[in-house]
Design a protein around this motif. Structure first.
Motif, PDB file in Angstrom:
ATOM      1  N   GLN A 178     -21.435  14.398  -3.122  1.00  0.00           N
ATOM      2  CA  GLN A 178     -20.492  14.230  -4.219  1.00  0.00           C
ATOM      3  C   GLN A 178     -19.613  13.003  -4.004  1.00  0.00           C
ATOM      4  O   GLN A 178     -19.500  12.469  -2.901  1.00  0.00           O
ATOM      5  N   SER A 179     -18.978  12.577  -5.066  1.00  0.00           N
ATOM      6  CA  SER A 179     -18.066  11.442  -4.996  1.00  0.00           C
ATOM      7  C   SER A 179     -16.982  11.733  -3.968  1.00  0.00           C
ATOM      8  O   SER A 179     -16.357  12.787  -3.983  1.00  0.00           O
ATOM      9  N   GLY A 180     -16.782  10.790  -3.060  1.00  0.00           N
ATOM     10  CA  GLY A 180     -15.819  10.980  -1.988  1.00  0.00           C
ATOM     11  C   GLY A 180     -16.451  11.510  -0.715  1.00  0.00           C
ATOM     12  O   GLY A 180     -15.831  11.478   0.345  1.00  0.00           O
ATOM     13  N   TRP A 181     -17.699  11.994  -0.813  1.00  0.00           N
ATOM     14  CA  TRP A 181     -18.389  12.503   0.362  1.00  0.00           C
ATOM     15  C   TRP A 181     -19.456  11.537   0.875  1.00  0.00           C
ATOM     16  O   TRP A 181     -20.024  11.765   1.932  1.00  0.00           O
ATOM     17  N   THR A 182     -19.729  10.486   0.134  1.00  0.00           N
ATOM     18  CA  THR A 182     -20.766   9.546   0.566  1.00  0.00           C
ATOM     19  C   THR A 182     -20.345   8.860   1.855  1.00  0.00           C
ATOM     20  O   THR A 182     -19.157   8.687   2.133  1.00  0.00           O
ATOM     21  N   GLY A 183     -21.345   8.461   2.640  1.00  0.00           N
ATOM     22  CA  GLY A 183     -21.057   7.853   3.925  1.00  0.00           C
ATOM     23  C   GLY A 183     -21.728   6.513   4.099  1.00  0.00           C
ATOM     24  O   GLY A 183     -22.311   5.964   3.159  1.00  0.00           O
ATOM     25  N   THR A 184     -21.663   5.983   5.302  1.00  0.00           N
ATOM     26  CA  THR A 184     -22.270   4.694   5.606  1.00  0.00           C
ATOM     27  C   THR A 184     -22.810   4.727   7.026  1.00  0.00           C
ATOM     28  O   THR A 184     -22.553   5.661   7.777  1.00  0.00           O
ATOM     29  N   ILE A 187     -26.788  12.872  12.004  1.00  0.00           N
ATOM     30  CA  ILE A 187     -27.705  13.905  12.483  1.00  0.00           C
ATOM     31  C   ILE A 187     -27.446  15.204  11.726  1.00  0.00           C
ATOM     32  O   ILE A 187     -26.415  15.354  11.061  1.00  0.00           O
ATOM     33  N   ILE A 188     -28.389  16.129  11.843  1.00  0.00           N
ATOM     34  CA  ILE A 188     -28.222  17.485  11.324  1.00  0.00           C
ATOM     35  C   ILE A 188     -28.150  18.427  12.528  1.00  0.00           C
ATOM     36  O   ILE A 188     -29.026  18.409  13.396  1.00  0.00           O
ATOM     37  N   ARG A 189     -27.085  19.231  12.576  1.00  0.00           N
ATOM     38  CA  ARG A 189     -26.903  20.210  13.644  1.00  0.00           C
ATOM     39  C   ARG A 189     -26.274  21.461  13.058  1.00  0.00           C
ATOM     40  O   ARG A 189     -25.248  21.383  12.387  1.00  0.00           O
ATOM     41  N   ASP A 190     -26.912  22.606  13.300  1.00  0.00           N
ATOM     42  CA  ASP A 190     -26.412  23.879  12.779  1.00  0.00           C
ATOM     43  C   ASP A 190     -26.282  23.825  11.250  1.00  0.00           C
ATOM     44  O   ASP A 190     -25.295  24.289  10.684  1.00  0.00           O
ATOM     45  N   ASN A 191     -27.308  23.213  10.621  1.00  0.00           N
ATOM     46  CA  ASN A 191     -27.348  23.053   9.157  1.00  0.00           C
ATOM     47  C   ASN A 191     -26.148  22.277   8.633  1.00  0.00           C
ATOM     48  O   ASN A 191     -25.697  22.470   7.500  1.00  0.00           O
ATOM     49  N   THR A 192     -25.631  21.375   9.448  1.00  0.00           N
ATOM     50  CA  THR A 192     -24.461  20.568   9.095  1.00  0.00           C
ATOM     51  C   THR A 192     -24.769  19.096   9.313  1.00  0.00           C
ATOM     52  O   THR A 192     -25.330  18.719  10.353  1.00  0.00           O
ATOM     53  N   LEU A 193     -24.428  18.290   8.342  1.00  0.00           N
ATOM     54  CA  LEU A 193     -24.589  16.839   8.439  1.00  0.00           C
ATOM     55  C   LEU A 193     -23.354  16.234   9.089  1.00  0.00           C
ATOM     56  O   LEU A 193     -22.232  16.451   8.633  1.00  0.00           O
ATOM     57  N   TYR A 194     -23.553  15.464  10.168  1.00  0.00           N
ATOM     58  CA  TYR A 194     -22.473  14.718  10.812  1.00  0.00           C
ATOM     59  C   TYR A 194     -22.724  13.236  10.570  1.00  0.00           C
ATOM     60  O   TYR A 194     -23.800  12.728  10.896  1.00  0.00           O
ATOM     61  N   PHE A 254     -24.079  22.634   4.983  1.00  0.00           N
ATOM     62  CA  PHE A 254     -24.894  22.937   3.803  1.00  0.00           C
ATOM     63  C   PHE A 254     -25.028  24.442   3.550  1.00  0.00           C
ATOM     64  O   PHE A 254     -25.540  24.836   2.507  1.00  0.00           O
ATOM     65  N   THR A 255     -24.565  25.254   4.480  1.00  0.00           N
ATOM     66  CA  THR A 255     -24.543  26.694   4.246  1.00  0.00           C
ATOM     67  C   THR A 255     -23.344  27.079   3.390  1.00  0.00           C
ATOM     68  O   THR A 255     -23.462  27.849   2.433  1.00  0.00           O
ATOM     69  N   THR A 256     -22.185  26.513   3.725  1.00  0.00           N
ATOM     70  CA  THR A 256     -20.943  26.844   3.003  1.00  0.00           C
ATOM     71  C   THR A 256     -20.519  25.752   2.029  1.00  0.00           C
ATOM     72  O   THR A 256     -19.624  25.975   1.225  1.00  0.00           O
ATOM     73  N   MET A 257     -21.164  24.552   2.141  1.00  0.00           N
ATOM     74  CA  MET A 257     -20.787  23.357   1.369  1.00  0.00           C
ATOM     75  C   MET A 257     -19.319  22.985   1.634  1.00  0.00           C
ATOM     76  O   MET A 257     -18.620  22.454   0.771  1.00  0.00           O
ATOM     77  N   LYS A 258     -18.879  23.223   2.853  1.00  0.00           N
ATOM     78  CA  LYS A 258     -17.533  22.841   3.273  1.00  0.00           C
ATOM     79  C   LYS A 258     -17.572  21.444   3.875  1.00  0.00           C
ATOM     80  O   LYS A 258     -18.417  21.135   4.714  1.00  0.00           O
ATOM     81  N   TYR A 259     -16.624  20.597   3.459  1.00  0.00           N
ATOM     82  CA  TYR A 259     -16.544  19.209   3.914  1.00  0.00           C
ATOM     83  C   TYR A 259     -15.287  19.020   4.753  1.00  0.00           C
ATOM     84  O   TYR A 259     -14.216  19.518   4.407  1.00  0.00           O
ATOM     85  N   GLU A 260     -15.426  18.299   5.885  1.00  0.00           N
ATOM     86  CA  GLU A 260     -14.281  17.978   6.731  1.00  0.00           C
ATOM     87  C   GLU A 260     -14.385  16.530   7.195  1.00  0.00           C
ATOM     88  O   GLU A 260     -15.485  15.967   7.265  1.00  0.00           O
ATOM     89  N   SER A 261     -13.247  15.948   7.536  1.00  0.00           N
ATOM     90  CA  SER A 261     -13.246  14.594   8.083  1.00  0.00           C
ATOM     91  C   SER A 261     -12.190  14.478   9.175  1.00  0.00           C
ATOM     92  O   SER A 261     -11.218  15.232   9.198  1.00  0.00           O
TER      93      SER A 261
END
Length: 473
Positions: A276-282, A287-294, A308-315
């Motif tokens: 989503q807008s604001g979540w794009t990266g560079t 990597i993917i770990r525990d169904n989570t994109l880092y 991607f299980t909870t669709m929770k975003y953190e930074s």
């Protein structure tokens, strides 16, 4: 009509390939020449390029040959397994006999001792013979990978140039052969390297030749930036899942998931997430770990995770990290995520370190930095890096075909050293290189192609004495 000469002229055309050319409409004409009667001409269009059926036949024949060779290797593996079991049992028996002799030396004469020595030498000879057989199988695997790489290039070219449906049957046959080879190699690795997940070794001593799966899911060589691989800590029922993300720039805007290797090759994803807008990266070291994109973000400059299980975003922001230092010839790779047997890591460079790489251990639940280690390796002189068992391995480019693992830093002992383990590339540029502890393989996104490598580790004293094997073409 009597006295009329009809001439058919073949003209080139950009028409789609096919067994029959196309006639030009309205081009039948009568001409009156100086000869004996009238002449009519008809212009027929033939395709400018015909379907390369000969190339397709060669690919199909190669697939059959490889399949037969893989069946032979599978038979050899069963024989190896039987021999290893027998040798191990005999070694245990000899060990028991030697222990009895050591405890009661007076109960045994010289003839008994000589008999045991002879048996030990016999077992040594059998083990050496088995080692030669194993080495022979490894060479055969390398040869098969060269053939499969050629098949990949041919099929990708055909799919981009001609009707994909005409290539689909051969593509399926190729997938079957490649899956057979993967299974054979998996059994080979489990038989002779059963220590997957173990850190009881002294480091990497060898890297296989590149195992090239195919061009990316977009079937476009323009998607040079990206990554692919497996989840380093898969959630239940997703142990066989693969992921891919590719783009024409260093941005990361979406990611695709595939249930297994076969669906990855068929480009049949079961999930496709657009960030989503604001979540794009560079950058390309995500990597993917525990169904989570880092991954890395630029606004604000820092670290991000998307579950991607909870669709929770953190930074998170690492204040000292600099935007000035990236890997050689690859922009925006300021943060490089890595995962190994011990957890989650990220590397970067700072102004304080003058561009030298810093290793940070990430606490996965809190997404905070637990500890940092300062290395002496200059990040712009590194083409990529990865972690294995808490040890950083840095890679540099030797030439357009060769990379070298040249440096390692052990976070447990805080010791660093220079090594030399060379390995080949399928293409000259790559944007992502990561180790996966679930199968002890390196995954490389190599100029738009999926490539991977088997690793060999120094698990024994004998391996310590052997120099790293340099793979050459």
């Amino acid at each position: 009509m009597i006295g009329t000469l009809c001439i058919f002229t073949l003209l080139s055309s950009t028409a789609a390939w096919g067994p029959v050319g196309r006639w030009r409409e309205g081009r039948v004409r009568n001409e009156t020449g100086g000869g004996s009667g009238d002449r009519c001409t008809c212009d027929a269009f033939l395709p400018s390029s015909t379907f390369p059926i000969r190339d397709l036949v060669v690919v199909e024949q190669t697939a059959v040959e490889i399949s037969h060779k893989v069946e032979l290797e599978m038979g050899k593996l069963e024989d190896y397994e039987t021999k290893l079991t027998a040798y191990a049992e005999r070694i245990i028996q000899l060990t028991v006999e030697i222990e009895k002799m050591e405890k009661n030396p007076d109960d045994y004469n010289d003839a008994a001792l000589d008999g045991v020595k002879v048996e030990i030498k016999q077992v040594e000879a059998l083990v050496k013979e088995l080692q030669l057989s194993i080495a022979s199988s490894t060479i055969i695997f390398q040869s098969l990978h060269v053939q499969i790489t050629t098949m990949v290039a041919t099929l990708d070219w055909m799919e981009k140039t001609y009707d994909k449906n005409a290539v689909l049957v051969t593509r399926r046959e190729y997938i079957k052969v490649q899956l057979e080879l993967e299974e054979c190699e998996r059994r080979h690795q489990e038989l002779f390297n059963p220590n997957i997940g173990s850190c009881a070794h002294n480091g990497i001593i060898r890297v296989s030749k590149p195992i090239v799966s195919q061009l990316n899911a977009h079937l476009s060589s323009g998607y040079k930036f990206g990554g692919w691989g497996k989840d380093s800590k898969p959630v239940p029922d997703r142990e066989s899942m693969y992921w891919y993300s590719g783009y024409t720039s260093t941005s990361i805007v979406d990611i695709r998931f595939y249930t297994n290797y076969k669906n990855l090759i068929l480009r049949n994803n079961f999930q496709h997430h657009n960030l989503q807008s604001g979540w794009t990266g560079t950058g390309n070291n995500y990597i993917i770990r525990d169904n989570t994109l880092y991954y890395q973000i630029n606004s604000p400059f820092g670290l991000a995770k998307l579950n991607f299980t909870t669709m929770k975003y953190e930074s998170r922001v690492i204040a000292k990290a600099s935007t000035r230092f990236s890997y050689t010839d690859m922009p925006n790779q300021n943060f490089d995520f890595a995962a190994d047997e011990t957890g989650l890591w990220v590397t970067y460079a700072t102004e304080e370190s003058s561009g030298r790489m810093v290793i940070a251990k990430i606490n996965e639940p809190s997404f905070g930095v637990e500890e940092e280690w300062q290395t002496s390796v200059y990040k712009p002189g590194v083409s990529n890096a990865f972690m294995v068992c808490g040890v950083l391995y840095a890679v540099r480019t030797v030439d357009i075909q060769t990379e070298e693992i040249f440096y390692k830093y052990d976070t447990r002992t805080k010791q660093e050293s220079h090594i030399s383990v060379l390995f080949e590339k399928f293409q000259d540029k790559f944007s992502n290189l990561d180790f996966n502890p679930t199968d002890q393989r390196l995954y490389m996104y190599n100029n738009g192609y999926y490539a991977s490598y088997h690793l060999w580790f120094n698990h024994t004293t004998q391996a310590t004495a052997q120099p790293p094997l340099v793979l050459t073409s």
